[in-house]
Design an enzyme around this catalytic site. Structure first.
Site, PDB file in Angstrom:
ATOM      1  N   GLY A 193      20.845 -40.613 -22.308  1.00  0.00           N
ATOM      2  CA  GLY A 193      21.784 -40.797 -21.186  1.00  0.00           C
ATOM      3  C   GLY A 193      21.073 -41.382 -19.974  1.00  0.00           C
ATOM      4  N   ASP A 222      14.894 -33.370 -28.330  1.00  0.00           N
ATOM      5  CA  ASP A 222      15.560 -33.559 -29.628  1.00  0.00           C
ATOM      6  C   ASP A 222      14.927 -34.673 -30.463  1.00  0.00           C
ATOM      7  OD1 ASP A 222      17.252 -31.591 -28.835  1.00  0.00           O
ATOM      8  OD2 ASP A 222      18.992 -32.883 -28.493  1.00  0.00           O
ATOM      9  N   ARG A 267      20.876 -31.161 -30.671  1.00  0.00           N
ATOM     10  CA  ARG A 267      22.309 -31.323 -30.494  1.00  0.00           C
ATOM     11  C   ARG A 267      22.915 -32.147 -31.628  1.00  0.00           C
ATOM     12  NH1 ARG A 267      23.821 -31.774 -24.611  1.00  0.00           N
ATOM     13  NH2 ARG A 267      22.029 -33.150 -24.472  1.00  0.00           N
TER      14      ARG A 267
END
Ligand SMILES: Nc1ncnc2c1ncn2[C@@H]1O[C@H](COP(=O)(O)OP(=O)(O)OP(=O)(O)O)[C@@H](O)[C@H]1O
Ligand SMILES: O=P(O)(O)OC[C@H]1O[C@](O)(CO)[C@@H](O)[C@@H]1O
Ligand SMILES: [Mg+2]
Length: 492
Positions: A193, A222, A267
């Site tokens: 992001g 992640d 995630r």
């Protein structure tokens, strides 16, 4: 050699013999004429001037793919990172800022420290601002003066001394703030992001014709950023996850029919769970978002738990937080909530799975079990980075500094096949890196745990739209093997 840009993409392409392609990063000279350059001060730095060929040759590039066949085209390359002979800033001109965004990750403070020290010790630049609390800090908070003294010990602490946040990306307010403060180097540390946010900041800066370098340093616990070998802090997190798995194993071994269940972060990508499982060897089952699973019936999780408990008297399960979300949504009402950045908020698979396992084994004629649930999710990312990540963070930070000083902009630094490179933002934001469950790495995991693959006996509980079919060896596809175990394939 030819040059141009890709169809539908803004990436600067340079082509050469034998199918050579350089996916280049932007440079000030692409949109500002006649900028003065200066000799790199490292030329007279006693530490560096003794190093033979310290400066990177302007034509040095790094191949994305190192496994090739004899007739393979040379393929995609990235510009090699490192110091250049000429720089575009004099020491006193530099006015840099650093911002950290998204979730925490071990090593954030090391990157901040090494940007400050790199600018200061290598290039004599001392005006460096910290942006407080992520993107929104550009327009809503005071800045923090970063000196080598302020950052001296911060690598020994977890978190980020600058604070971080999600959401709050207002491009024009951010670029106004950069312009108003006369900042000319922006270092942006964050995940996928954040790098998308950095790309739009770069575009707006370029639209305004400003001589401001925008450099991204990819961060994610992640490990879901594509192209790069792995993200900093990942090794530290995997190491810390071992402690939780070890505790689960000790607990499970100590009483009859005991299950130790550990939830780890991840995630959309199960890299932490996969690597922690592979490293530990005490895990009997690893559940990740990329590999759908089911509970009941033949080939299901309950059947496997029963089998393992009968064989061993105990077992350890590792579940990535993004695994089995569809299963949870089926039984709990899905709320479809998002965080401030628009990321889907996940249901607690660890707690849900614990309940389901307990309910199943509470039925008549089932084994009486004990279940110990350990949730170390935030603990594995709030710690300082280990030695290897510290060195990695240092190299990333220094590469970013060298790139900005040399007039490159709109780039993310990253390790590609063991070499530091400058990668166009678009390449690291266009998709997420995921565990490929038809890859050798996942096969290794299955063979180490002996868990069912949960494939083929029942319809998967969720689809795999985002991960393309990945061929194994010997098929007509070319494969692209990354050191993180990902394979991406394309038709020749
Ligand atoms: N498409 C986008 N365009 C502009 N800004 C974005 C975009 N996506 C996210 N951002 C901004 O980037 C920042 C960080 O995003 P996000 O919260 O998704 O974390 P991240 O960088 O992906 O890190 P991680 O997921 O590893 O925690 C937020 O401030 C968010 O507003
Ligand atoms: O800090 P937050 O918003 O709870 O973030 C949690 C998420 O951040 C990550 O650690 C990625 O940074 C994910 O693994 C996790 O789902
Ligand atoms: Mg993200």
């Amino acid at each position: 050699m030819g040059s141009g840009s890709n169809n539908g993409s803004s990436i600067k392409l340079v082509t050469g013999d034998g199918g050579y392609i350089l996916e280049d990063v932007p440079h000030f000279s692409d949109y500002i004429d006649d900028l003065p350059t200066y000799p790199n001060p490292l030329q007279s730095n006693p530490a560096y001037s003794v190093v033979k060929q310290y400066f990177v040759h302007m034509d040095d590039t790094v191949p994305q793919k190192v496994v090739v066949h004899k007739n393979s085209p040379r393929g995609i390359h990235f510009r090699r990172a490192g110091p250049r002979q000429k720089v575009y800033f004099e020491p006193d001109d530099v006015h840099a800022c650093i911002v950290t965004c998204g979730g925490l990750c071990p090593g954030l403070n090391t990157v901040i420290r090494e940007i400050v020290c790199g600018l200061n010790y290598m290039y004599g630049a001392t005006r460096i601002l910290g942006i407080d609390g992520g993107y929104r800090g550009f327009y809503s908070k005071n800045t923090i003066n970063l000196t080598t003294r302020v950052v001296n010990d911060i690598h020994k602490r977890g978190g980020t001394i600058l604070g971080t946040s999600r959401g709050g990306h207002d491009t024009s307010k951010i670029v106004d703030s950069i312009q108003d403060r006369n900042i000319n180097q922006v270092y942006i540390i964050g995940g996928d992001g954040t790098q998308k946010g950095a790309a739009v900041i770069y575009q707006e800066i370029r639209r305004r014709g400003l001589k401001v370098a925008v450099a991204g340093i990819p961060k994610t616990i992640d490990n879901d950023i594509p192209v790069i070998d792995k993200s900093f802090g990942f090794d530290t997190a995997v190491e810390e996850a071992q402690r939780a798995i070890n505790a689960a194993h000790v607990e499970a071994e100590s009483c009859e029919n005991c299950i130790g269940l550990v939830k780890l972060m991840g995630r959309n990508s199960g890299f932490i769970a996969m690597y922690a499982t592979l490293a530990s060897r005490d895990v009997d089952c690893c559940l990740i978002p990329e590999s759908p699973f089911y509970l009941e019936g033949k080939g299901g999780l309950f059947e496997y738990i029963e089998k393992r408990l009968k064989e061993n008297g105990h077992m350890v399960i590792v579940v990535a937080e993004g695994a089995g979300q569809e299963l949870v949504s089926e039984s709990l009402q899905s709320m479809n909530q998002q965080d401030a950045s628009g990321n889907k908020l996940l249901q607690d698979i660890g707690f849900w799975l614990s309940q389901k396992i307990k309910e199943y084994f509470a039925k008549p004629n089932k084994l009486p079990i004990n279940l110990k649930y350990i949730d170390p999710t935030y603990m594995i990312r709030a710690i300082p980075s280990n030695a290897s990540d510290n060195v990695y963070c240092t190299l990333l930070a220094q590469s970013a500094v060298h790139g900005a000083m040399a007039g490159y902009t709109g780039f993310t630094v990253g390790l590609v096949n063991g070499r530091q490179t400058y990668i166009p933002f678009e390449r690291v934001t266009e998709k997420q890196n995921k565990v490929v469950i038809t890859d050798r790495m996942w096969a290794r995991l299955l063979s180490s745990t002996n868990q069912p693959s949960f494939i083929s006996t029942k319809e998967p509980c969720h689809s795999h739209e985002e991960s393309p079919a990945q061929p194994l060896d010997g098929e007509i596809f070319k494969e692209e093997v990354m050191t993180n175990g990902d394979i991406s394939a394309s038709v020749p």
